[in-house]
Design an enzyme around this catalytic site. Structure first.
Site, PDB file in Angstrom:
ATOM      1  N   ARG A   1      37.559  49.285  38.584  1.00 26.18           N
ATOM      2  CA  ARG A   1      36.401  50.159  38.773  1.00 26.18           C
ATOM      3  C   ARG A   1      36.925  51.336  39.588  1.00 26.18           C
ATOM      4  O   ARG A   1      37.701  51.158  40.505  1.00 26.18           O
ATOM      5  CB  ARG A   1      35.320  49.420  39.542  1.00 26.18           C
ATOM      6  CG  ARG A   1      34.623  48.407  38.656  1.00 26.18           C
ATOM      7  CD  ARG A   1      34.331  47.189  39.428  1.00 26.18           C
ATOM      8  NE  ARG A   1      32.955  47.157  39.847  1.00 26.18           N
ATOM      9  CZ  ARG A   1      32.462  46.142  40.546  1.00 26.18           C
ATOM     10  NH1 ARG A   1      33.240  45.165  40.921  1.00 26.18           N
ATOM     11  NH2 ARG A   1      31.221  46.131  40.866  1.00 26.18           N
TER      12      ARG A   1
ATOM     13  N   PRO B   1      38.337  44.349  48.355  1.00 29.68           N
ATOM     14  CA  PRO B   1      39.082  44.043  49.553  1.00 29.68           C
ATOM     15  C   PRO B   1      38.263  44.226  50.801  1.00 29.68           C
ATOM     16  O   PRO B   1      37.657  45.259  51.008  1.00 29.68           O
ATOM     17  CB  PRO B   1      40.228  45.058  49.531  1.00 29.68           C
ATOM     18  CG  PRO B   1      39.908  46.011  48.415  1.00 29.68           C
ATOM     19  CD  PRO B   1      38.546  45.731  47.947  1.00 29.68           C
ATOM     20  N   GLU B   2      38.308  43.211  51.620  1.00 29.43           N
ATOM     21  CA  GLU B   2      37.784  43.294  52.967  1.00 29.43           C
ATOM     22  C   GLU B   2      38.982  43.276  53.903  1.00 29.43           C
ATOM     23  O   GLU B   2      40.121  43.335  53.445  1.00 29.43           O
ATOM     24  CB  GLU B   2      36.808  42.135  53.222  1.00 29.43           C
ATOM     25  CG  GLU B   2      35.671  42.120  52.202  1.00 29.43           C
ATOM     26  CD  GLU B   2      34.670  41.000  52.402  1.00 29.43           C
ATOM     27  OE1 GLU B   2      34.442  40.616  53.557  1.00 29.43           O
ATOM     28  OE2 GLU B   2      34.130  40.514  51.400  1.00 29.43           O
TER      29      GLU B   2
END
Length: 282
Positions: free
Chosen positions: A123, A2-3
């Site tokens: 992750r 996510p940005e």
DNA sequence: ACGAGCGCCTGTCGGC
DNA sequence: TGCCGACAGGCGCTCG
């Protein structure tokens, strides 16, 4: 994943609720379950749980790529890093059976209703904090690129305060908060600036183009509810609007030149070699 | 001050 | 088909 646009999308979904679930603010945290210890950055696990128990979530915000939940006492803060999502899940079925957690839910916040807040991450790079002062986490962050305080003049000044490759500089959260690898590639293409140009060598006109590109690309990303990258995040549709990112070998949408991939600051980087002239080239 | 290398994780994809 | 390495949206650390 996510940005900024993806985090903004997650934030709005939690803050405002959806057809499928109520807004998060207004709920109280009954209990906390931790399934991957290293996600808790501060304080220790027992204090983390204890400090959250019984606290009311009074708001849901975003700062850079951080999700920020002010509590009636203290602040809960999360960062998803490379993968993940935060979502409301039902705790119990209509028949009264407990619903098991999703496979990659790493932390679960049981709320004072039939809902829980799940911090989900494949992750396990994600991080969470409970702190008294959010500035202890946000203190070093650069300006919000969509805020009124961020102006073309300020960006131009900031660029000239450094002599760094423009791409790694834009991705430095202390410089500007919220940009990552994907949006930086799209922004530099939009501004016609090569990622290896030195920040202090950009003309006033180029920094002006860069400013417009930053805001335009981020706004489009938010409008599209962010980008969905295969199994990492299945939110929005912005990935279909990528012009160069992950389009190696395809024609540039502006000039038809073949998009090229190379490495900058250890990150896969996509450019149009014709639209984005190398440093030194005329 | 800056940039490169590496570690942290799991899953996918391409090459052999 | 199966294995194996490279690679993936982030970031903090060390080192030169």
């Amino acid at each position: 994943m996510p940005e900024l646009p993806e985090v903004e999308t997650i934030m709005r979904r939690l803050r405002d609720g959806t057809q499928d679930h109520p807004p998060l603010p207004g709920h109280k945290i009954q209990s906390v379950e931790i399934f991957w210890d290293r996600i808790i950055q501060e304080p220790d696990h027992e204090s983390f749980k204890k400090n959250l128990q019984g606290k009311a979530i009074i708001d849901t915000r975003r700062r850079g790529k951080f999700l920020h939940f002010p509590l009636n006492v203290g602040h809960l803060i999360g960062h998803l890093r490379m993968s993940g999502d935060m979502c409301m899940e039902k705790r119990v079925t209509a028949e009264g059976n407990a619903i098991p957690k999703e496979k990659y839910d790493q932390i679960i916040f049981n709320l004072n209703s039939n809902w829980r807040l799940a911090f989900n991450s494949i992750r396990k790079f994600s991080r969470m904090w409970v702190v008294e002062d959010p500035q202890s986490v946000f203190g070093e962050l650069g300006p919000e690129p969509l805020s009124a305080a961020f102006t073309p003049e300020r960006l131009d000044q900031m660029l000239h305060d450094h002599s760094r490759q423009i791409k790694p500089l834009l991705m430095d959260q202390k410089f500007i908060a919220g940009l990552g690898n994907i949006y930086t590639d799209e922004i530099l293409f939009c501004a016609r600036i090569h990622p290896l140009r030195k920040s202090n060598m950009l003309s006033k006109q180029e920094s002006g183009h860069l400013f417009v590109a930053i805001q335009e690309v981020l706004r489009k990303g938010i409008q599209s509810s962010g980008a969905s990258l295969d199994w990492m995040y299945r939110g929005g549709e912005f990935q279909s609007l990528f012009k160069v990112h992950q389009r190696e070998g395809e024609p540039c949408p502006e000039c038809g030149t073949i998009v090229k991939k190379f490495i900058v600051g250890q990150r896969g980087t996509y450019i149009c070699p014709r639209c984005q002239k190398e440093p030194g080239a005329a």
